[in-house]
Design a protein around this motif. Structure first.
Motif, mmCIF file in Angstrom:
data_model
loop_
_atom_site.group_PDB
_atom_site.id
_atom_site.type_symbol
_atom_site.label_atom_id
_atom_site.label_comp_id
_atom_site.label_asym_id
_atom_site.label_seq_id
_atom_site.Cartn_x
_atom_site.Cartn_y
_atom_site.Cartn_z
ATOM 1 N N VAL A 1 0.860 -1.182 0.000
ATOM 2 C CA VAL A 1 0.000 0.000 0.000
ATOM 3 C C VAL A 1 0.898 1.234 0.000
ATOM 4 O O VAL A 1 1.695 1.410 0.923
ATOM 5 C CB VAL A 1 -0.930 0.021 1.231
ATOM 6 N N VAL A 2 0.788 2.050 -1.036
ATOM 7 C CA VAL A 2 1.550 3.296 -1.129
ATOM 8 C C VAL A 2 0.577 4.430 -0.824
ATOM 9 O O VAL A 2 -0.302 4.742 -1.626
ATOM 10 C CB VAL A 2 2.189 3.472 -2.521
ATOM 11 N N ASN A 3 0.734 5.017 0.341
ATOM 12 C CA ASN A 3 -0.221 6.018 0.813
ATOM 13 C C ASN A 3 0.483 7.004 1.743
ATOM 14 O O ASN A 3 1.048 6.582 2.753
ATOM 15 C CB ASN A 3 -1.355 5.312 1.569
ATOM 16 N N PRO A 4 0.470 8.289 1.422
ATOM 17 C CA PRO A 4 -0.018 8.951 0.212
ATOM 18 C C PRO A 4 0.762 8.486 -1.024
ATOM 19 O O PRO A 4 1.921 8.130 -0.941
ATOM 20 C CB PRO A 4 0.233 10.434 0.469
ATOM 21 N N ASN A 5 0.062 8.516 -2.144
ATOM 22 C CA ASN A 5 0.612 8.010 -3.384
ATOM 23 C C ASN A 5 1.483 9.066 -4.044
ATOM 24 O O ASN A 5 1.156 10.235 -4.055
ATOM 25 C CB ASN A 5 -0.536 7.606 -4.318
ATOM 26 N N ASN A 6 2.589 8.611 -4.586
ATOM 27 C CA ASN A 6 3.456 9.485 -5.359
ATOM 28 C C ASN A 6 3.511 8.918 -6.772
ATOM 29 O O ASN A 6 3.701 7.717 -6.931
ATOM 30 C CB ASN A 6 4.857 9.502 -4.747
ATOM 31 N N PRO A 7 3.300 9.664 -7.793
ATOM 32 C CA PRO A 7 3.349 11.117 -7.864
ATOM 33 C C PRO A 7 1.993 11.819 -7.796
ATOM 34 O O PRO A 7 1.923 13.036 -7.866
ATOM 35 C CB PRO A 7 3.985 11.366 -9.234
ATOM 36 N N THR A 8 0.903 11.079 -7.647
ATOM 37 C CA THR A 8 -0.416 11.705 -7.766
ATOM 38 C C THR A 8 -0.846 12.502 -6.543
ATOM 39 O O THR A 8 -1.682 13.379 -6.643
ATOM 40 C CB THR A 8 -1.496 10.645 -8.032
ATOM 41 N N GLY A 9 -0.312 12.155 -5.370
ATOM 42 C CA GLY A 9 -0.732 12.829 -4.146
ATOM 43 C C GLY A 9 -2.019 12.281 -3.567
ATOM 44 O O GLY A 9 -2.512 12.774 -2.561
ATOM 45 N N ALA A 10 -2.573 11.235 -4.189
ATOM 46 C CA ALA A 10 -3.811 10.644 -3.686
ATOM 47 C C ALA A 10 -3.589 10.075 -2.283
ATOM 48 O O ALA A 10 -2.552 9.486 -1.996
ATOM 49 C CB ALA A 10 -4.295 9.535 -4.613
ATOM 50 N N VAL A 11 -4.570 10.286 -1.410
ATOM 51 C CA VAL A 11 -4.528 9.761 -0.045
ATOM 52 C C VAL A 11 -5.768 8.892 0.132
ATOM 53 O O VAL A 11 -6.890 9.340 -0.073
ATOM 54 C CB VAL A 11 -4.524 10.904 0.994
#
Length: 103
Positions: free
Chosen positions: A43-53
């Motif tokens: 799980v990548v959170n917050p996501n890079n490069p989108t910034g999605a949380v």
């Protein structure tokens, strides 16, 4: 990495779900990808490069799936201090009782 930017493993393969601004990973879709050979969820959170949380509800659903199937959760949370628009960061380890790996 293979030609599609996916990691290569000696045995096994990586599957990914879309993530990004306005895109939410669907726990039901994730469960449909789990097989008897599945060992972990990253799980990548917050996501890079989108910034999605990811919202707490999505993370909790992923945690329940991991516990149900006996999977390790690797939580990449390196960008936990970079949040925009009032987003709330929820550490994955707070939602798991066991088998959580975090830096």
């Amino acid at each position: 990495m293979d030609g599609r930017g996916q990691p290569q493993f000696r045995a096994g393969r990586a599957l990914s779900l879309p993530a990004g601004a306005g895109v939410r990973s669907d726990p039901e879709e994730l469960e449909s990808l789990i097989t008897r050979r599945t060992r972990a969820v990253i799980v990548v959170n917050p996501n890079n490069p989108t910034g999605a949380v990811y919202p707490r509800e999505t993370l909790a659903a992923i945690a329940r799936l991991a516990e149900k199937h006996g999977l390790v959760v690797f939580a990449d949370e390196i960008y936990d201090q970079i949040l925009y628009d009032g987003a709330e960061f929820v550490p994955m380890a707070t939602l798991r009782r066991e088998r959580c790996a975090a830096p």
